[in-house]
Enzyme design. Sequence first.
Site, PDB file in Angstrom:
ATOM      1  CG  ASP A 113      -0.632   6.234   1.790  1.00 44.36           C
ATOM      2  OD1 ASP A 113      -1.942   5.951   1.745  1.00 44.36           O
ATOM      3  OD2 ASP A 113       0.179   5.642   3.081  1.00 44.36           O
ATOM      4  CG  ASP A 172       0.779   1.554   5.090  1.00 43.70           C
ATOM      5  OD1 ASP A 172       0.089   1.173   4.489  1.00 43.70           O
ATOM      6  OD2 ASP A 172       0.775   2.431   6.133  1.00 43.70           O
ATOM      7  CG  ASP A 174      -5.109   3.417   4.314  1.00 44.60           C
ATOM      8  OD1 ASP A 174      -5.495   3.100   5.668  1.00 44.60           O
ATOM      9  OD2 ASP A 174      -4.346   4.093   4.238  1.00 44.60           O
ATOM     10  CG  HIS A 199      -6.592   6.905   1.583  1.00 48.00           C
ATOM     11  ND1 HIS A 199      -6.336   6.153   0.643  1.00 48.00           N
ATOM     12  CD2 HIS A 199      -5.424   6.606   2.501  1.00 48.00           C
ATOM     13  CE1 HIS A 199      -5.104   5.515   0.425  1.00 48.00           C
ATOM     14  NE2 HIS A 199      -4.751   5.840   1.929  1.00 48.00           N
ATOM     15  CG  HIS A 214      -1.911   1.245   1.263  1.00 50.33           C
ATOM     16  ND1 HIS A 214      -2.766   1.361   0.387  1.00 50.33           N
ATOM     17  CD2 HIS A 214      -1.668   2.159   2.063  1.00 50.33           C
ATOM     18  CE1 HIS A 214      -3.342   2.870   0.585  1.00 50.33           C
ATOM     19  NE2 HIS A 214      -2.910   3.088   1.911  1.00 50.33           N
TER      20      HIS A 214
END
Length: 931
Positions: free
Chosen positions: A240, A491, A354, A606, A238
């Site tokens: 970001d 993450d 998430d 997000h 994941h």
Amino acid sequence: WVVSFGAMFLTIQQPAQTRQRPEHPRRMKSKAAGKYQDEKHHQIQSADTSVLNKLKRLRVDPSLGRQRLRNVEEAAGRNLAEAWTKAEEWEAKMLERGVEIERNVVEKAEGMLRGAHVDRGGQHGGPSKKNKGGGIGISNANNKRAPGSKPMWEHGDTGYHYRADLAALAQVRKPIAITTQPSDTADAAKDFIDMRDLTATLPFANPDGGAWKQGWDVPPTPLDASNPLQVFVIPHAHCDPGWIKTFDDYFRSQTSGILTSVYNALRKDERRKFIWAEISYFEWWWREQDKATQEETRKLVANGQLEFVTGGWVQPDEANTQRYAIEVQLQEGHDWLRQTFGEQVIPKYGWSIDPFGYSPTMADILKDYGFEGMLIQRVHYAVKKELAERKHLEFMWRQTYDETGQQDIFTHVMPFYSYDVPHTCGPDPSVCCQFDFARLNRGYGGCPWHKEPQRITQSNVAERARLLLDQYQKKASLYRSNVVLAPLGDDFRYRTDDEAENQYTNYQMIMDYLNDNVPGVQIQFGGLSDYFTAVRGKFEPPILKGSFFTYADRDEDYWSGYFTSRVFDKALDRKLEQVLYAASAMGASAEELREPRRSLSLFQHHDGVTGTAKDHVVEDYARYMRNAIDSVQEWMSKRAQTSTEDTSLRSCWISKAPRSLGHFACDISQTTYVFNPLPVDQKCGDAIVPPHETIEAALPCEEAGSENGAASAIKFDPTTGMMTHPLKEEWMVWKVQRGGAYLFFPGKIAEYLKETGEQVTIEEGGFVVSTPKWKRTIIEKKIPDESGEGTAKVFDFIFKTKLETDNEEWFVRFTAPIANDGTFHTDLNGANFDTHHFRADLPIQSQVFPMPTLASIEDTSQRFTVLSEHAQGTASLQNGSIDVWLDRRLRRDDERGLGQGVRDNVLTRTRLRLLLETENYDSEPSTEFEI
């Protein structure tokens, strides 16, 4: 100078008829052609006799079936003559106002049948094959469009990209059905789950469940050799696109290396698989690879080892976003995938692990874009437990407008606390953590349960494999099928070749042992599509309607603060949406707007629009958006020069810094042109600006006070200047001790002026009130309803606030003489509705909800609606009241990983439109809000 009116459906810069009434369930569709009908005939959109012909054709079309025929007849009100007459009346009214109603009846009837798009070429009715105006359904009777003012559907950028522009007009296919009286929890959770009922009745207890703290002691599902347990281990990372670091910094320091490590690992063994979601990162990595690496990557994609999931530019927030922006970011990701790999790689399955709560709008979008399933994770822990106890963690997510299930999409809810490895193999995180081989040798800090991973060898593989299998069996017992989805990632994982090898090689040894030695289990690496393919048809899933807001991950920690955090940037996001839409209306193609669209898409992440990133990351997002706005406005100015033959035009809206409040810089002594991107007339002062036209106009377009013809006997408090009639206005503040970017915890509530003792300056008889930190301007509007009658009281409240005191949350409370008895409505992404019931037994923070555009209350005599030009939090904590957050500033971190509070507040502008209706709306729950 050139001015573009706000283009989104809740833009308050004279949005005129597109948002002239509170957009409630039946009315949340374009008023472009005055298409509001009563409930019985709301699907009749033309007086064309082909309505009758279409029904006749349907009768002899066996492929449609009897039920679909009945749906059409019911939508037509069964009495076709009456329906025809009703449609003729509406057409006559619209023609009197200089508006032509489109007659793409066959396409619209098909859309009515399916409750969906006519085809992949248009949304909510879609562009007609004959007239690409589609769902907008409008052209001016004296339509002499200036060169260069050509709307997007006449520019050639129709169909696929046009869908997002239609979404901006907030058209809804059918009445939105909302409960007003919650039913019993047991009844609500059988085969049909209505989240509006469930959240109104669920106890939300939090007993200690043992190893699974928020659950219970789960027994394992027995193995059956005749029906083996299928386990798909799904490696993922994941990543970001901005949070603790900027998007650019993350790519250089982590994400580029992750993708390279995954590439290297997959090439070593064709049994290995990996899924990837964020195309913003993948596109950048791809650009930096040589031709040989690109070709090898194509092979990995072609043989299914590397699978794209969702495929959007980012993994978007679902609380603060508008449907328009969600679709733009999805299109940007899919455009790149399609151009790079071909149509065959466009994902069919969604992966959203998430975002902090989930909206049915996203399910609706994915279904519209051809998806077959989706996965979500951050659902309130008590709701997860309730669903798990009934084996309802997989369901068909149905839209509230959908009566037939045509828009249903199969949805999988991950059952445990997080998407990391300790919380994904089974209910005991102390066991699952031992199988996160990235934590070998105390990597990533090791396991907090003090039981470390062990490298798999021939001597320990039997014991380790059976320990892991036990967790898989327990997880399987929470679902109705014998297929287990086991994510393997976290993450920014797989950062190095060694880390990737540790995960793949150790798991392969476990898989080989179980497949060879344990009857009744089949385990392998898989992609998301492998899981959904295997589970398809295994059982009849229940139906679920509603949203998953407001989210709590533990205790009473409700994530309702991020609805308002960094509210300035939420407003900047909408400004970019407005100019993008306006440029499309001028004729810009998606390709011409590629980089600005990607800047908008990036912020839908997000941790972007949510306001939950580090200060310097927030600044970086703002820089992207500000540059995008400037770029689009430059394009529009050049295009306007063509239509006006004025080569010196420039935009009126300017700003000196990325996070500084833009201001109107037009010199009213000079010639000013205004452009109307909407499909209906708009006003600038006394001038009427036709749809998609650029005309010369005098400024300002509006001033404080009442417009001509608008008179509501407004009263103001002579001391404070607050409105006291017909609505009560109060400036309020929460003095808090806890909370941060994500979480809101109420403290002491106080009236702002009494708390601060600030000097109040009252001007224009109360229409303008200001203090050193807070200013409010009121403009009363005269806006006709769908029948041309001005029955609603309409007020625009324009606030400018600068919050500089730590641990305060500012909001405005509006109160009307309405007995709503705790029932409160908010919108979902400007395209759907949610209903909430006040619960005195739950904490206040649980009863704050996202307000992307709207909040509303009503009783049998009045309806009160607040519309906003940007997202923020809202609540209805007292009878007859609506609270709208304006800003929040927190000194402390709330321990969700950000590592800081929210203290970078800047001068912020919030524009609210208040509507108080006493006529021409349907107040009966049986017709307005009924399921």
